[in-house]
Every structure is written in C-alpha cells, then in structure tokens.
Enzyme design. Structure first.
Site, PDB file in Angstrom:
ATOM      1  N   CYS A 116     -12.757  -3.506  12.378  1.00  0.00           N
ATOM      2  CA  CYS A 116     -13.243  -4.803  11.920  1.00  0.00           C
ATOM      3  C   CYS A 116     -12.733  -5.873  12.885  1.00  0.00           C
ATOM      4  O   CYS A 116     -11.918  -5.594  13.771  1.00  0.00           O
ATOM      5  CB  CYS A 116     -12.712  -5.078  10.521  1.00  0.00           C
ATOM      6  SG  CYS A 116     -10.901  -5.115  10.511  1.00  0.00           S
ATOM      7  N   HIS A 149      -2.975  -0.175  10.426  1.00  0.00           N
ATOM      8  CA  HIS A 149      -2.578   1.114   9.868  1.00  0.00           C
ATOM      9  C   HIS A 149      -3.397   2.257  10.472  1.00  0.00           C
ATOM     10  O   HIS A 149      -4.327   2.778   9.844  1.00  0.00           O
ATOM     11  CB  HIS A 149      -2.724   1.091   8.338  1.00  0.00           C
ATOM     12  CG  HIS A 149      -1.643   0.299   7.670  1.00  0.00           C
ATOM     13  ND1 HIS A 149      -1.766  -0.238   6.410  1.00  0.00           N
ATOM     14  CD2 HIS A 149      -0.403  -0.046   8.102  1.00  0.00           C
ATOM     15  CE1 HIS A 149      -0.643  -0.867   6.091  1.00  0.00           C
ATOM     16  NE2 HIS A 149       0.188  -0.779   7.102  1.00  0.00           N
ATOM     17  N   CYS A 204      -4.510 -11.242  10.213  1.00  0.00           N
ATOM     18  CA  CYS A 204      -5.958 -11.460  10.130  1.00  0.00           C
ATOM     19  C   CYS A 204      -6.222 -12.804   9.448  1.00  0.00           C
ATOM     20  O   CYS A 204      -5.630 -13.098   8.407  1.00  0.00           O
ATOM     21  CB  CYS A 204      -6.623 -10.329   9.334  1.00  0.00           C
ATOM     22  SG  CYS A 204      -8.391 -10.624   9.094  1.00  0.00           S
ATOM     23  N   GLU A 234       0.457  -6.150   2.897  1.00  0.00           N
ATOM     24  CA  GLU A 234      -0.326  -7.365   2.667  1.00  0.00           C
ATOM     25  C   GLU A 234       0.045  -8.010   1.333  1.00  0.00           C
ATOM     26  O   GLU A 234       0.186  -9.227   1.230  1.00  0.00           O
ATOM     27  CB  GLU A 234      -1.828  -7.034   2.697  1.00  0.00           C
ATOM     28  CG  GLU A 234      -2.677  -8.286   2.554  1.00  0.00           C
ATOM     29  CD  GLU A 234      -4.149  -7.978   2.342  1.00  0.00           C
ATOM     30  OE1 GLU A 234      -4.677  -7.030   2.963  1.00  0.00           O
ATOM     31  OE2 GLU A 234      -4.776  -8.690   1.528  1.00  0.00           O
ATOM     32  N   THR A 272      -7.177  -7.736   0.332  1.00  0.00           N
ATOM     33  CA  THR A 272      -8.484  -7.783   1.006  1.00  0.00           C
ATOM     34  C   THR A 272      -9.187  -6.432   1.100  1.00  0.00           C
ATOM     35  O   THR A 272     -10.373  -6.378   1.400  1.00  0.00           O
ATOM     36  CB  THR A 272      -8.313  -8.307   2.459  1.00  0.00           C
ATOM     37  OG1 THR A 272      -7.364  -7.467   3.121  1.00  0.00           O
ATOM     38  CG2 THR A 272      -7.851  -9.746   2.480  1.00  0.00           C
ATOM     39  N   SER A 331      -5.347   1.378   3.607  1.00  0.00           N
ATOM     40  CA  SER A 331      -5.874   1.145   2.257  1.00  0.00           C
ATOM     41  C   SER A 331      -7.392   1.255   2.225  1.00  0.00           C
ATOM     42  O   SER A 331      -7.964   1.936   1.380  1.00  0.00           O
ATOM     43  CB  SER A 331      -5.431  -0.243   1.773  1.00  0.00           C
ATOM     44  OG  SER A 331      -6.049  -0.571   0.573  1.00  0.00           O
ATOM     45  N   ASN A 332      -8.064   0.594   3.164  1.00  0.00           N
ATOM     46  CA  ASN A 332      -9.534   0.595   3.063  1.00  0.00           C
ATOM     47  C   ASN A 332     -10.119   1.978   3.340  1.00  0.00           C
ATOM     48  O   ASN A 332     -11.162   2.332   2.802  1.00  0.00           O
ATOM     49  CB  ASN A 332     -10.130  -0.507   3.945  1.00  0.00           C
ATOM     50  CG  ASN A 332     -10.184  -0.116   5.397  1.00  0.00           C
ATOM     51  OD1 ASN A 332     -11.148   0.484   5.844  1.00  0.00           O
ATOM     52  ND2 ASN A 332      -9.128  -0.422   6.144  1.00  0.00           N
TER      53      ASN A 332
HETATM   54 FE1  SF4 Z   1     -10.047  -6.244   8.778  1.00  0.00          FE
HETATM   55 FE2  SF4 Z   1      -8.109  -6.501   6.932  1.00  0.00          FE
HETATM   56 FE3  SF4 Z   1      -9.091  -8.643   8.185  1.00  0.00          FE
HETATM   57 FE4  SF4 Z   1     -10.596  -7.304   6.444  1.00  0.00          FE
HETATM   58  S1  SF4 Z   1      -8.722  -8.440   5.987  1.00  0.00           S
HETATM   59  S2  SF4 Z   1     -11.250  -8.117   8.434  1.00  0.00           S
HETATM   60  S3  SF4 Z   1      -9.926  -5.189   6.800  1.00  0.00           S
HETATM   61  S4  SF4 Z   1      -7.957  -6.944   9.110  1.00  0.00           S
END
Ligand code: SF4
Length: 417
Positions: A116, A149, A204, A234, A272, A331-332
């Site tokens: 991402c 991660h 982020c 996070e 997130t 996590s995602n």
């Molecule tokens: Fe990527 Fe985490 Fe930012 Fe979402 S919150 S864009 S998963 S780094």
C-alpha cells in the site's frame, strides 16, 4: 539433498524446475539440509521417469515430470548422494507427493494486493536514509520496531545496513532513528527527545490521522473506545495519545463489559487494518449499548485494507484454496486469511512460496492468490512461477478497483534525495 531448479537431460535439453522453492521448502521444514541447483541427468530409460542416474555418478535423482507442461518447463527432482543413501526414501516420498499434485491449474489473482502507499513510503524512508548515510562519516540507521510487518522486507533492509531495535534504549544517544509505519505514542517521542535522537517519522499518514482524532476527542472530554488488537503496535501508539481516556475493545464480546463514565460522550476509533465486516458488527454492538456513541467523520479502516478485503472476496467463492502472502504479525494479511476461511474456503498465510505444502494443492484446481499490504509484489511473481512448475497455469486477475494513492515521504528525507 539437492533439489533441482534446472534439469539438464541426457539429450542436452534443459527443463526448468520452477517448483523447486516449494519442494526445497517442504523438505527444509521437515528438518533436512537442502540446497537447490542444476542437475545433470546421465541417462533416463523408458519408465525411468522417477529415477535416473545423475552427475556425479555417486548420486541418484528421483524425479517426476509434468508431461502436460509447456516445452521446457515442469518437473520435480530431488537428488541424494550415495553416501546418504538413507535419505533416498525421503527424496522418493517428496517427489511422489509433489507428483500427485501436478496438472493444470488456475490462479485467480486478487487485485489490489501487496504494498500500500503507507508501506511504500515507510520503506522509501529507510532506503533514502541508508543511501544518504552510506560512506565515510555516515551515521547508522536505526529503526524502532519492524518498519512494516514483513520478514522479507526486514531481511532485505537489514542486509543493506538498517539496524532494527525493539525499544529506544537499544539506540545510542544522539543517533538517527526511524519510527515505523505503525506509529508511536507521545511517550516514545518524549523518550527519543530525552536521548537526543534524530527522528525521522515513517508513520503512515492514515495512522497519524487516527492519532489526531484520539487527541481531539480526548481534549473534548470524551471516552475513546479504540477497536483493535491489544498489544499491536498501532493500537499502543494510538492509545498512548490519550491513555486515561482510551479503552481498547477487541470484538463484540468486549462491549458488554465496558464501564464508561458518561454515555453521552463516547467516541469510537479503529485500528486501520481490521476486518471491515467484523468491525461494523462491533460498532453496531457499541451503538446498541451506547446509542450516543459517535465515530469519526470518515472510516479509520484504511483504503488499502478495505480494497484488499474486497478483492479477496471476489476470488474466494470460486477458489478451492486461497493463499495469502504475508507475515504472521501482519494484521491485514491475517484478516485476509480469516475472511476466506469465514467464507468456507480453505486458506493459508504464507511468508513466500517455499511455505506451500503439496497436501494443500490436492483437489485445488483453482487457487485464489493475494498478498497483504506489507508483502512485496515480487513474492506474488515467485509464487506464480513456483505453481507453474507443477503444470500449465492459467492466471486470471480479478480487479475490483485500482489504486493511485501516494504519500510523499517526510520532508527530512525528500531533501536527501
Ligand atoms: Fe498501509 Fe497501514 Fe497506511 Fe493502511 S494504514 S495505507 S495498511 S500503512
């Protein structure tokens, strides 16, 4: 044991054994010492497809060939030296188990997948600093926690000179340190200042937004219900913005036990990278118990998490097996696996293609493939190549949306490039 990544046949033709990483991975996981390389077959007689002489002549090859494969591709070969003859049954069994899953296969490739914008930015920060600090007089680049991660990303950056630490007390005073994409609490920032560290923040921007929300609502005297996984970096960072006002809730089950001072002043925020549907259920349960609870103006679950979940759902129903590339602490990525399993499709989280096991592929003519937001694109390419080593592979990409989000790196890094 030697697992062939190329097989030179007696007539000089070379077969590419692109399934080698999977075969080698399964043997390594079983405790065997394995290398990969090119194998020269000396002879192969009729019916000798599973056993052939090999150079040097003091070794034996056990191999299976995919006759359905395109010219020059396909094949699984494991070689053992005669001195280790006791391993021959192991090699034979390994070849037999992969031979059983050879054949045509379809991959449904979920899109979007992999990196991402937040992950790309965080990696870019570390790469830029490594470049800047390279050479005489350069400073070491410390990174607090994993920058993102993913085991492969960490191994790659470590090899290039980054020093990953768990806490700031491992960083010499006055050093250069990067904060990871997951964000840090104000307490960590204060500690960095105390140690006179030069900080480059790779948090982020979408995590930073949630931190700002936590501060804003706490200043208004609201209780903050933070939906997320306790202990995740996070969540720790966000909770640290308003520790006295924040309670972390993992799921619907935690709602009944909530004890909040003023039911008219409750704000919920979320990690997130949660599962969209489960989070909605938790918010519904919270609102049922506290009808005046309010969320932020826009969703905290980020665009990348949401998009990858929708893309995975688009391939899950048709797939016999879903493979998700990602690390166990991502996590995602874990949410993607859970989502597929919830839909009734067997799913596995894999660091890379070496973790694929032959048993999973039995009866899996159609494989759904995705990668979490911290998993490099290259891992997908390698996985497709490995699967193609087991027979003709048809790849259909299912695109549910396209992404063009870009986060510029922090100014401190921009000026160094
Ligand atoms: Fe990527 Fe985490 Fe930012 Fe979402 S919150 S864009 S998963 S780094």
């Amino acid at each position: 044991m030697l697992v062939a990544d190329h097989l030179r046949r007696p007539d000089g033709r070379v077969l590419s054994c692109s399934a080698a990483p999977m075969v080698a991975g399964a043997l390594s996981a079983a405790g065997h010492r394995v290398v990969t390389g090119t194998v020269q077959l000396l002879q192969e007689g009729p019916g000798s497809d599973r056993r052939a002489a090999v150079a040097p002549a003091t070794a034996s090859a056990h191999w299976a060939r995919d006759d359905l494969g395109a010219e020059g591709s396909g094949g699984v070969a494991v070689v053992v030296a005669d001195a280790e003859a006791g391993l021959r049954p192991v090699a034979e069994a390994a070849v037999a188990s992969w031979a059983r899953v050879m054949g045509p296969r379809t991959v449904l490739l979920a899109s979007p997948r992999s990196f991402c914008a937040g992950v790309e930015r965080a990696i870019e920060v570390v790469e830029a600093l490594l470049e800047q600090q390279h050479g005489p007089g350069g400073r070491r680049v410390f990174v607090r926690k994993q920058i993102v991660h993913n085991t492969h990303v960490i191994a790659d950056l470590t090899e290039r000179g980054a020093v990953f630490v768990e806490e700031l007390d491992e960083v010499p005073p006055g050093s250069l340190v990067v904060f990871s994409a997951h964000g840090v609490s104000p307490q960590v920032r204060a500690e960095a200042a105390r140690r006179s560290l030069t900080v480059v923040d790779a948090t982020c921007p979408l995590v930073t937004k949630v931190h700002a929300e936590a501060r804003r609502y706490a200043e208004r005297g609201n209780s903050i219900v933070l939906i997320g996984h306790a202990g995740h970096e996070e969540v720790e960072g966000t909770q640290g913005e308003a520790p006295d006002a924040t309670v972390v809730v993992g799921s619907v089950r935690d709602i009944a036990g909530l004890d909040l001072p003023d039911p008219s002043k409750i704000t919920y925020l979320t990690q997130t990278t949660l599962a969209v549907d489960e989070t909605r259920a938790t918010i519904d349960a919270l609102k049922e118990r506290f009808p005046q609870a309010r969320g932020p103006g826009s969703e905290d679950i980020c665009y990348a998490t949401t998009n990858r979940q929708h893309a995975l759902q688009a391939v899950t129903a048709e797939a016999d097996l879903v493979l998700v590339l990602g690390s166990e602490n991502s996590s995602n990525s874990v949410r993607l696996v859970e989502l597929a399993r919830k839909a009734g499709t067997p799913a596995q989280l894999i660091e890379d293609c070496s973790r694929i096991r032959p048993d999973w592929l039995r009866d899996a003519a159609t494989v759904g493939l995705s990668a979490g937001a911290s998993a490099p694109h290259d891992l997908v390419r390698q996985t497709l190549s490995a699967l193609a080593g087991l027979g003709p592979l048809t790849v259909h990409e299912r695109i549910t949306t396209t992404e063009d989000t870009y986060f510029a790196p922090p100014a401190a890094v921009r000026t160094t490039r």
